[in-house]
Design a protein around this motif. Structure first.
Motif, PDB file in Angstrom:
ATOM      1  N   VAL A 103     -16.121  35.390 -94.216  1.00 55.28           N
ATOM      2  CA  VAL A 103     -15.524  34.474 -93.239  1.00 55.28           C
ATOM      3  C   VAL A 103     -14.138  34.998 -92.899  1.00 55.28           C
ATOM      4  O   VAL A 103     -13.326  35.253 -93.782  1.00 55.28           O
ATOM      5  N   ARG A 104     -13.884  35.169 -91.577  1.00 58.29           N
ATOM      6  CA  ARG A 104     -12.582  35.627 -91.117  1.00 58.29           C
ATOM      7  C   ARG A 104     -12.045  34.672 -90.060  1.00 58.29           C
ATOM      8  O   ARG A 104     -12.783  34.268 -89.165  1.00 58.29           O
ATOM      9  N   VAL A 105     -10.788  34.316 -90.189  1.00 54.92           N
ATOM     10  CA  VAL A 105     -10.126  33.428 -89.234  1.00 54.92           C
ATOM     11  C   VAL A 105      -8.925  34.183 -88.675  1.00 54.92           C
ATOM     12  O   VAL A 105      -8.064  34.624 -89.433  1.00 54.92           O
ATOM     13  N   SER A 106      -8.869  34.319 -87.350  1.00 54.83           N
ATOM     14  CA  SER A 106      -7.773  35.070 -86.738  1.00 54.83           C
ATOM     15  C   SER A 106      -6.529  34.199 -86.608  1.00 54.83           C
ATOM     16  O   SER A 106      -6.611  32.970 -86.563  1.00 54.83           O
ATOM     17  N   GLY A 107      -5.388  34.858 -86.511  1.00 55.84           N
ATOM     18  CA  GLY A 107      -4.135  34.146 -86.284  1.00 55.84           C
ATOM     19  C   GLY A 107      -4.138  33.425 -84.948  1.00 55.84           C
ATOM     20  O   GLY A 107      -3.558  32.347 -84.807  1.00 55.84           O
ATOM     21  N   GLY A 108      -4.817  34.007 -83.956  1.00 57.87           N
ATOM     22  CA  GLY A 108      -4.916  33.373 -82.642  1.00 57.87           C
ATOM     23  C   GLY A 108      -5.617  32.029 -82.709  1.00 57.87           C
ATOM     24  O   GLY A 108      -5.216  31.071 -82.039  1.00 57.87           O
ATOM     25  N   PHE A 109      -6.665  31.945 -83.548  1.00 51.99           N
ATOM     26  CA  PHE A 109      -7.368  30.671 -83.703  1.00 51.99           C
ATOM     27  C   PHE A 109      -6.448  29.625 -84.335  1.00 51.99           C
ATOM     28  O   PHE A 109      -6.398  28.479 -83.895  1.00 51.99           O
ATOM     29  N   GLY A 116     -21.611  37.618 -91.653  1.00 47.75           N
ATOM     30  CA  GLY A 116     -20.213  37.241 -91.475  1.00 47.75           C
ATOM     31  C   GLY A 116     -20.054  36.129 -90.462  1.00 47.75           C
ATOM     32  O   GLY A 116     -20.949  35.841 -89.670  1.00 47.75           O
ATOM     33  N   PHE A 117     -18.896  35.505 -90.528  1.00 49.60           N
ATOM     34  CA  PHE A 117     -18.546  34.436 -89.597  1.00 49.60           C
ATOM     35  C   PHE A 117     -17.096  34.643 -89.203  1.00 49.60           C
ATOM     36  O   PHE A 117     -16.229  34.761 -90.058  1.00 49.60           O
ATOM     37  N   ARG A 118     -16.846  34.749 -87.888  1.00 46.50           N
ATOM     38  CA  ARG A 118     -15.506  35.034 -87.399  1.00 46.50           C
ATOM     39  C   ARG A 118     -15.049  33.935 -86.448  1.00 46.50           C
ATOM     40  O   ARG A 118     -15.755  33.568 -85.521  1.00 46.50           O
ATOM     41  N   LEU A 119     -13.840  33.405 -86.684  1.00 51.01           N
ATOM     42  CA  LEU A 119     -13.218  32.424 -85.794  1.00 51.01           C
ATOM     43  C   LEU A 119     -12.026  33.080 -85.127  1.00 51.01           C
ATOM     44  O   LEU A 119     -11.133  33.581 -85.805  1.00 51.01           O
ATOM     45  N   SER A 120     -12.032  33.077 -83.781  1.00 51.18           N
ATOM     46  CA  SER A 120     -10.899  33.639 -83.046  1.00 51.18           C
ATOM     47  C   SER A 120     -10.496  32.658 -81.952  1.00 51.18           C
ATOM     48  O   SER A 120     -11.133  31.622 -81.775  1.00 51.18           O
ATOM     49  N   ALA A 121      -9.467  33.013 -81.209  1.00 49.71           N
ATOM     50  CA  ALA A 121      -9.006  32.146 -80.125  1.00 49.71           C
ATOM     51  C   ALA A 121     -10.064  31.989 -79.042  1.00 49.71           C
ATOM     52  O   ALA A 121     -10.055  31.014 -78.300  1.00 49.71           O
ATOM     53  N   LEU A 122     -11.021  32.929 -78.963  1.00 50.42           N
ATOM     54  CA  LEU A 122     -12.090  32.851 -77.967  1.00 50.42           C
ATOM     55  C   LEU A 122     -13.348  32.180 -78.483  1.00 50.42           C
ATOM     56  O   LEU A 122     -14.330  32.056 -77.751  1.00 50.42           O
ATOM     57  N   GLY A 123     -13.356  31.741 -79.740  1.00 49.84           N
ATOM     58  CA  GLY A 123     -14.521  31.025 -80.262  1.00 49.84           C
ATOM     59  C   GLY A 123     -14.994  31.552 -81.595  1.00 49.84           C
ATOM     60  O   GLY A 123     -14.296  32.304 -82.269  1.00 49.84           O
ATOM     61  N   ALA A 124     -16.216  31.155 -81.952  1.00 54.45           N
ATOM     62  CA  ALA A 124     -16.817  31.528 -83.216  1.00 54.45           C
ATOM     63  C   ALA A 124     -17.950  32.522 -82.980  1.00 54.45           C
ATOM     64  O   ALA A 124     -18.640  32.459 -81.974  1.00 54.45           O
ATOM     65  N   VAL A 125     -18.121  33.437 -83.932  1.00 54.93           N
ATOM     66  CA  VAL A 125     -19.183  34.431 -83.839  1.00 54.93           C
ATOM     67  C   VAL A 125     -19.837  34.572 -85.209  1.00 54.93           C
ATOM     68  O   VAL A 125     -19.153  34.758 -86.212  1.00 54.93           O
ATOM     69  N   LEU A 126     -21.178  34.462 -85.216  1.00 56.30           N
ATOM     70  CA  LEU A 126     -21.947  34.778 -86.421  1.00 56.30           C
ATOM     71  C   LEU A 126     -22.297  36.262 -86.363  1.00 56.30           C
ATOM     72  O   LEU A 126     -22.812  36.733 -85.345  1.00 56.30           O
ATOM     73  N   GLU A 127     -22.018  36.974 -87.427  1.00 53.06           N
ATOM     74  CA  GLU A 127     -22.375  38.393 -87.485  1.00 53.06           C
ATOM     75  C   GLU A 127     -23.679  38.497 -88.261  1.00 53.06           C
ATOM     76  O   GLU A 127     -23.805  37.948 -89.362  1.00 53.06           O
ATOM     77  N   THR A 128     -24.673  39.176 -87.659  1.00 53.72           N
ATOM     78  CA  THR A 128     -26.002  39.227 -88.255  1.00 53.72           C
ATOM     79  C   THR A 128     -26.575  40.631 -88.192  1.00 53.72           C
ATOM     80  O   THR A 128     -26.006  41.526 -87.567  1.00 53.72           O
TER      81      THR A 128
END
Length: 197
Positions: free
Chosen positions: A7-13, A56-68
């Motif tokens: 799980v990754r959360v960006s500073g932009g989020f 993986g799961f990524r949260l950024s200022a543009l939204g969420a993305v599941l990595e598969t």
């Protein structure tokens, strides 16, 4: 045993969430994040049913993305996984409408808006990915790429023009500026990168 999901959360989020809370309070943020969780859960359930691992799961200022590892899926199966997110939001909105009897209109609205927004034919949104997968399945990857690029560019340009018009007509809104920037980026992105050649 499958590897753990990163799980990754960006500073932009984080900055966008703080800005949203300061402007609107915690309750609207919880409503929006709840709709986003339903959306990602829809993708996750179908991916797991189809045997794809979520890595993986990524949260950024543009939204969420599941990595598969969805590269192993056929076009039809990946299309089902892509459309499962908007379908989850639509089902949640219908369930909330039936069960809540008008008590949670914000939650219903958030799910409907997230469903509709994600169905826009702009990559990386689900609608853009779905268009690519469907046209690739029917006519091959080259046609799929061309169709997705043109539909995304035209849609993003129209969206950016509409948002720019609203900003100009209403005297501006700080919340519309990121949307305008995203629309301009998505419409110009394929051409600036040289991917149209």
């Amino acid at each position: 045993m499958s590897p753990p999901c990163k799980v990754r959360v960006s500073g932009g989020f984080v900055l966008l969430a703080v800005w949203f809370v300061l402007a609107n309070g915690w309750e609207p943020l919880a409503t929006v994040l709840g709709a986003a969780a339903v959306h990602e859960w829809g993708h996750w359930v179908v991916l797991r049913l189809l045997g794809a691992e979520v890595t993986g799961f990524r949260l950024s200022a543009l939204g969420a993305v599941l990595e598969t590892d969805s590269g192993r899926l056929s076009y039809g199966r990946e299309l089902a996984a892509v459309l499962a997110g908007p379908a989850g939001n639509l089902l949640a909105a219908l369930a909330l409408t039936a069960a809540a009897r008008g008590r949670w209109p914000a939650a219903v609205g958030a799910n409907l808006v997230l469903c509709a927004f994600n169905l826009l034919p702009i990559r990386p949104l689900d609608g853009g990915r779905a268009l690519y997968l469907l046209t690739s399945w029917l006519a091959g990857p080259a046609v799929g790429e061309t169709a997705a690029r043109w539909a995304g560019t035209v849609t993003a340009a129209v969206l950016a023009a509409l948002i720019g018009g609203v900003i100009w007509k209403t005297g501006g809104s700080l919340w519309l500026l990121p949307a305008l920037g995203a629309g301009l980026y998505w419409s110009a992105g394929p051409w600036l990168s040289g991917a149209h050649a």
